[in-house]
Design an enzyme around this catalytic site. Structure first.
Site, PDB file in Angstrom:
ATOM      1  N   HIS A 164     -11.124 -31.547 -34.621  1.00 21.64           N
ATOM      2  CA  HIS A 164     -11.908 -31.343 -33.387  1.00 21.64           C
ATOM      3  C   HIS A 164     -13.311 -31.925 -33.485  1.00 21.64           C
ATOM      4  O   HIS A 164     -14.025 -31.959 -32.474  1.00 21.64           O
ATOM      5  CB  HIS A 164     -11.981 -29.858 -33.029  1.00 21.64           C
ATOM      6  CG  HIS A 164     -10.649 -29.244 -32.731  1.00 21.64           C
ATOM      7  ND1 HIS A 164      -9.819 -29.721 -31.737  1.00 21.64           N
ATOM      8  CD2 HIS A 164      -9.981 -28.207 -33.312  1.00 21.64           C
ATOM      9  CE1 HIS A 164      -8.709 -28.996 -31.712  1.00 21.64           C
ATOM     10  NE2 HIS A 164      -8.777 -28.080 -32.666  1.00 21.64           N
ATOM     11  N   ASP A 200      -0.851 -30.984 -35.748  1.00 23.41           N
ATOM     12  CA  ASP A 200      -1.445 -29.664 -35.513  1.00 23.41           C
ATOM     13  C   ASP A 200      -1.121 -29.241 -34.073  1.00 23.41           C
ATOM     14  O   ASP A 200      -0.937 -30.095 -33.197  1.00 23.41           O
ATOM     15  CB  ASP A 200      -2.960 -29.756 -35.708  1.00 23.41           C
ATOM     16  CG  ASP A 200      -3.669 -28.407 -35.589  1.00 23.41           C
ATOM     17  OD1 ASP A 200      -3.935 -27.812 -36.646  1.00 23.41           O
ATOM     18  OD2 ASP A 200      -3.954 -27.964 -34.455  1.00 23.41           O
ATOM     19  N   HIS A 202      -3.065 -28.090 -31.905  1.00 16.91           N
ATOM     20  CA  HIS A 202      -4.155 -28.433 -30.981  1.00 16.91           C
ATOM     21  C   HIS A 202      -4.383 -29.942 -30.918  1.00 16.91           C
ATOM     22  O   HIS A 202      -4.222 -30.637 -31.928  1.00 16.91           O
ATOM     23  CB  HIS A 202      -5.442 -27.743 -31.418  1.00 16.91           C
ATOM     24  CG  HIS A 202      -5.337 -26.248 -31.459  1.00 16.91           C
ATOM     25  ND1 HIS A 202      -5.034 -25.565 -32.624  1.00 16.91           N
ATOM     26  CD2 HIS A 202      -5.462 -25.326 -30.484  1.00 16.91           C
ATOM     27  CE1 HIS A 202      -4.999 -24.263 -32.361  1.00 16.91           C
ATOM     28  NE2 HIS A 202      -5.243 -24.087 -31.068  1.00 16.91           N
ATOM     29  N   ASP A 289       0.047 -24.376 -37.224  1.00 13.41           N
ATOM     30  CA  ASP A 289      -0.125 -23.463 -36.083  1.00 13.41           C
ATOM     31  C   ASP A 289       0.875 -23.759 -34.963  1.00 13.41           C
ATOM     32  O   ASP A 289       0.816 -23.143 -33.898  1.00 13.41           O
ATOM     33  CB  ASP A 289      -1.573 -23.464 -35.566  1.00 13.41           C
ATOM     34  CG  ASP A 289      -2.194 -24.844 -35.485  1.00 13.41           C
ATOM     35  OD1 ASP A 289      -1.484 -25.855 -35.699  1.00 13.41           O
ATOM     36  OD2 ASP A 289      -3.408 -24.923 -35.188  1.00 13.41           O
TER      37      ASP A 289
HETATM   38  C1  OKP Z   1      -8.519 -25.538 -34.906  1.00 14.52           C
HETATM   39  B1  OKP Z   1      -7.296 -26.352 -35.379  1.00 14.52           B
HETATM   40  C2  OKP Z   1      -7.867 -19.143 -29.541  1.00 14.52           C
HETATM   41  C3  OKP Z   1      -8.872 -20.059 -28.868  1.00 14.52           C
HETATM   42  C4  OKP Z   1      -9.037 -21.349 -29.616  1.00 14.52           C
HETATM   43  C5  OKP Z   1     -10.207 -22.406 -31.469  1.00 14.52           C
HETATM   44  C6  OKP Z   1      -9.030 -23.125 -31.999  1.00 14.52           C
HETATM   45  C7  OKP Z   1      -9.429 -24.160 -33.014  1.00 14.52           C
HETATM   46  C8  OKP Z   1      -8.210 -24.632 -33.754  1.00 14.52           C
HETATM   47  N1  OKP Z   1      -7.527 -18.024 -28.728  1.00 14.52           N
HETATM   48  N2  OKP Z   1      -9.826 -21.184 -30.785  1.00 14.52           N
HETATM   49  O1  OKP Z   1      -6.867 -27.292 -34.440  1.00 14.52           O
HETATM   50  O2  OKP Z   1      -6.187 -25.541 -35.791  1.00 14.52           O
HETATM   51 ZN    ZN Z   2      -4.787 -26.227 -34.570  1.00 19.09          ZN
END
Ligand code: OKP
Ligand code: ZN
Length: 347
Positions: A164, A200, A202, A289
């Site tokens: 990120h 990932d 995200h 994740d």
């Molecule tokens: C970092 B990586 C969760 C809201 C999101 C931040 C996520 C960052 C993820 N309810 N919180 O991409 O695993």
């Molecule tokens: Zn993630």
């Protein structure tokens, strides 16, 4: 397989993230890296080594040097005000604030500076953060060096994660983009194109931003559709890069509840893009994740699928650096990572 790891991650140990105005226990904890390390050791098929210090050069090849300077100074400046705890922004530089008025200048106080460099409230800075993020970048670079030295694959147990973090902004538990730093290092050392595959949950908004106009670095990501999922403002399939990088970005959004079979079908599309891109080197941003049990996401993958994902990635036949990103279900992390890596290694 070589696995690079550093104990210095443990200095980045904030207790909370701020979510919708509430302080909740942070998901991105040191125990994540310890669980993975324990599983690698228990497996016996990995040689764990420490990172080599690469200095700031490879980091500044990817990030604004002023952001790196901020990360180095942030905690000291905060402490000089007699403050402690965890440093989190309360005012963030939203683009609408200065619409039509040109860029903002970096403020001089800690409260102003953190909102200039950080885009959200889930990425606190604490005393050991800078040392930890420098170590994580070196872990990725050292795994890249192993592949440059002839290893077919190497694993970088990076913590905190990185995808990120963009050229000049951090957030999403990430400070320095370990995968992008490794990829750029590989481009410079080989003189050849490099592909980045991000699995990932995200979207890796930072990696996409860093290589947006680059034709020599492919960015391909599968992620929870950002119409519903963090980081919300990047990751649509319409985003395909610009300038020389036109066509060298590919986003594959995943539906809520995505199953193993559906995931593998979509993965094959992403892998086709990698296979069609020139170069012999691949960087994988690995997040666990995507697992059904993950506490912050919404897919339905089972632990059994990770060896198969790894096997399909390994079947590309590219020299591969696997960089750790997210994954927050601690009881499954070690098995998921080991399964993926064994798949990549062909066993
Ligand atoms: C970092 B990586 C969760 C809201 C999101 C931040 C996520 C960052 C993820 N309810 N919180 O991409 O695993
Ligand atoms: Zn993630």
């Amino acid at each position: 397989m070589l696995a690079v790891w550093s104990g210095r991650h443990a200095g980045h140990d904030p207790q909370h993230e701020v979510q919708f105005g509430e302080r909740i226990p942070i998901y991105e904890v040191p125990a994540r890296a310890e669980a993975i390390r324990a599983a690698l050791e228990a497996d016996g098929g990995f040689s764990l080594v420490g990172p080599r210090d690469h200095g700031t050069g490879p980091i500044e090849a990817v990030h604004d040097p002023a952001m790196l300077r901020y990360l180095e100074e942030a905690w000291r400046d905060w402490e000089a005000l007699g403050r402690g705890g965890e440093l989190v922004p309360h005012t963030v530089l939203h683009p609408g604030l200065r619409e039509g008025m040109g860029p903002a200048a970096e403020p001089s106080t800690p409260a102003g500076r953190i909102g200039f460099w950080c885009f959200e409230t889930m990425t606190p800075i604490v005393a050991g953060t800078y040392e930890a993020v420098r170590a994580a970048a070196d872990v990725g670079l050292t795994a890249a060096d192993a592949v440059l030295g002839g290893e077919r694959a190497a694993y970088a147990l990076c913590r905190p994660p990185g995808h990120h973090a963009a050229r000049a902004v951090f957030g999403g538990y990430c400070f320095l983009n370990n995968a992008a730093i490794a990829a750029e290092h590989l481009v410079r050392e080989t003189g050849e194109p490099v592909a980045v595959l991000d699995v990932d949950y995200h979207h890796g908004n930072g990696t996409q931003q860093i290589f947006w106009e680059r034709g020599d670095v492919l960015y391909v990501s599968l992620h929870g559709d950002t119409r519903r999922a963090y980081p919300y403002f990047t990751g649509s399939p319409e985003e395909t890069g610009a300038g020389r990088g036109r066509g060298a970005t590919m986003n594959v959004p995943l539906p809520e509840g995505c199953s193993d079979d559906r995931y593998l079908d979509l993965l094959d599309r992403a892998l086709e893009a990698v296979a069609g891109f020139p170069g012999e080197t691949l960087v994988v941003s690995l997040g666990l994740d995507t697992l059904a049990e993950d506490p912050i996401t919404d897919l339905a993958l089972t632990l059994d699928v990770y060896p198969e994902i790894g096997r399909r990635v390994g079947a590309l036949g590219r020299r591969t650096v696997v960089v750790q990103e997210g994954g927050y279900h601690l009881p499954s992390l070690g098995e998921g990572v080991v399964g993926f890596l064994r798949g990549v290694g062909g066993g």
